[in-house]
Design a protein around this motif. Sequence first.
Motif, PDB file in Angstrom:
ATOM      1  N   ARG A  11       0.827  -1.213   0.000  1.00 65.32           N
ATOM      2  CA  ARG A  11       0.000   0.000   0.000  1.00 65.32           C
ATOM      3  C   ARG A  11       0.861   1.263   0.000  1.00 65.32           C
ATOM      4  O   ARG A  11       0.609   2.207  -0.738  1.00 65.32           O
ATOM      5  CB  ARG A  11      -0.939   0.021   1.196  1.00 65.32           C
ATOM      6  N   ARG A  12       1.902   1.278   0.837  1.00 62.17           N
ATOM      7  CA  ARG A  12       2.773   2.455   0.954  1.00 62.17           C
ATOM      8  C   ARG A  12       3.454   2.768  -0.386  1.00 62.17           C
ATOM      9  O   ARG A  12       3.495   3.915  -0.821  1.00 62.17           O
ATOM     10  CB  ARG A  12       3.813   2.203   2.048  1.00 62.17           C
ATOM     11  N   ARG A  14       2.417   1.818  -3.416  1.00 65.03           N
ATOM     12  CA  ARG A  14       1.378   2.235  -4.369  1.00 65.03           C
ATOM     13  C   ARG A  14       1.017   3.701  -4.167  1.00 65.03           C
ATOM     14  O   ARG A  14       0.968   4.480  -5.120  1.00 65.03           O
ATOM     15  CB  ARG A  14       0.131   1.360  -4.211  1.00 65.03           C
ATOM     16  N   LEU A  15       0.789   4.092  -2.917  1.00 70.29           N
ATOM     17  CA  LEU A  15       0.416   5.480  -2.625  1.00 70.29           C
ATOM     18  C   LEU A  15       1.555   6.447  -2.943  1.00 70.29           C
ATOM     19  O   LEU A  15       1.314   7.546  -3.438  1.00 70.29           O
ATOM     20  CB  LEU A  15      -0.003   5.620  -1.160  1.00 70.29           C
ATOM     21  N   SER A  16       2.799   6.037  -2.672  1.00 67.71           N
ATOM     22  CA  SER A  16       3.929   6.925  -2.950  1.00 67.71           C
ATOM     23  C   SER A  16       4.081   7.181  -4.437  1.00 67.71           C
ATOM     24  O   SER A  16       4.661   8.174  -4.848  1.00 67.71           O
ATOM     25  CB  SER A  16       5.227   6.350  -2.378  1.00 67.71           C
ATOM     26  N   GLN A  17       3.539   6.289  -5.253  1.00 62.98           N
ATOM     27  CA  GLN A  17       3.599   6.451  -6.701  1.00 62.98           C
ATOM     28  C   GLN A  17       2.352   7.140  -7.248  1.00 62.98           C
ATOM     29  O   GLN A  17       2.207   7.316  -8.452  1.00 62.98           O
ATOM     30  CB  GLN A  17       3.777   5.091  -7.381  1.00 62.98           C
ATOM     31  N   GLY A  18       1.438   7.519  -6.369  1.00 65.38           N
ATOM     32  CA  GLY A  18       0.216   8.184  -6.801  1.00 65.38           C
ATOM     33  C   GLY A  18      -0.699   7.260  -7.580  1.00 65.38           C
ATOM     34  O   GLY A  18      -1.501   7.707  -8.386  1.00 65.38           O
ATOM     35  N   THR A  20      -3.727   4.434  -7.935  1.00 67.59           N
ATOM     36  CA  THR A  20      -4.944   3.978  -7.266  1.00 67.59           C
ATOM     37  C   THR A  20      -4.948   2.458  -7.195  1.00 67.59           C
ATOM     38  O   THR A  20      -4.190   1.782  -7.900  1.00 67.59           O
ATOM     39  CB  THR A  20      -6.201   4.436  -8.034  1.00 67.59           C
ATOM     40  N   SER A  36      -7.242  -4.816  -3.014  1.00 63.83           N
ATOM     41  CA  SER A  36      -7.735  -4.225  -1.767  1.00 63.83           C
ATOM     42  C   SER A  36      -7.628  -5.223  -0.619  1.00 63.83           C
ATOM     43  O   SER A  36      -7.212  -4.866   0.488  1.00 63.83           O
ATOM     44  CB  SER A  36      -9.179  -3.769  -1.954  1.00 63.83           C
ATOM     45  N   GLU A  39      -3.954  -5.545   0.416  1.00 68.31           N
ATOM     46  CA  GLU A  39      -3.494  -4.380   1.169  1.00 68.31           C
ATOM     47  C   GLU A  39      -4.117  -4.299   2.558  1.00 68.31           C
ATOM     48  O   GLU A  39      -3.527  -3.721   3.464  1.00 68.31           O
ATOM     49  CB  GLU A  39      -3.793  -3.096   0.399  1.00 68.31           C
ATOM     50  N   TYR A 103       6.982   7.874 -11.606  1.00 64.47           N
ATOM     51  CA  TYR A 103       6.140   7.068 -10.724  1.00 64.47           C
ATOM     52  C   TYR A 103       6.906   5.962 -10.018  1.00 64.47           C
ATOM     53  O   TYR A 103       6.492   5.504  -8.958  1.00 64.47           O
ATOM     54  CB  TYR A 103       4.953   6.490 -11.503  1.00 64.47           C
ATOM     55  N   LEU A 190      -2.088  14.413  -4.708  1.00 62.18           N
ATOM     56  CA  LEU A 190      -3.267  13.586  -4.946  1.00 62.18           C
ATOM     57  C   LEU A 190      -4.268  14.325  -5.800  1.00 62.18           C
ATOM     58  O   LEU A 190      -5.171  13.756  -6.339  1.00 62.18           O
ATOM     59  CB  LEU A 190      -3.903  13.205  -3.605  1.00 62.18           C
TER      60      LEU A 190
END
Length: 193
Positions: A11-12, A14-18, A20, A36, A39, A103, A190
């Motif tokens: 999750r971390r 994925r989020l750091s790469q912007g 979804t 989902s 994660e 990314y 974001l």
Amino acid sequence: MNLLELSQAIRRVRLSQGMTVEQLAKKSGFSKGFISQVENFRQTPSLKALIRISEALGMPMSSLFSENGPAVPEFSFGRLDEGEELLRNDGEQHGIRYLALAYQQIGRKMDPFIIEYTPGTPRDFMFHETEEFFVLLEGELNYYLYDNNGLHRMKAGDTLYMKANIPHRVELPENCTYAKGFVIYTDPVLDVH
């Protein structure tokens, strides 16, 4: 590293790469629900699944198991024509396509994008908490700052540096059907225009 830490690492990254959940699912070939569940530590992925997820994240699987979290590369090479398409703010409806260029760089302080503009529904004014540097590479744009009276007509080669929280919107002029720009936002964002 235990499985809970692994799910949080996925999750971390994925989020750091912007990215979804839907984008990671599409890139890895899994359903949105499966990603989902992984994660949220409701599904334990197989080794094959972990390999596909790590490849979709652009990193070796071993990096996900690092004691200090995923390894952060010091550099990453890329090409302007190989950006990762991100779905942002109903971009398709507004004729705006976002291609993230860095990314794969985890923990980055800047977010560079190629943005392509085609005819679409004009977007309302937006603002974001990041500074922005924009270069128009092709075509022409009507760039509005603060309100509809703040029109600046941009042509290829024009640049704009904008502080955070300035209301703005962009649209193609009547005689233009395509424009392409390069933008850098400070800190991963974001919410982009």
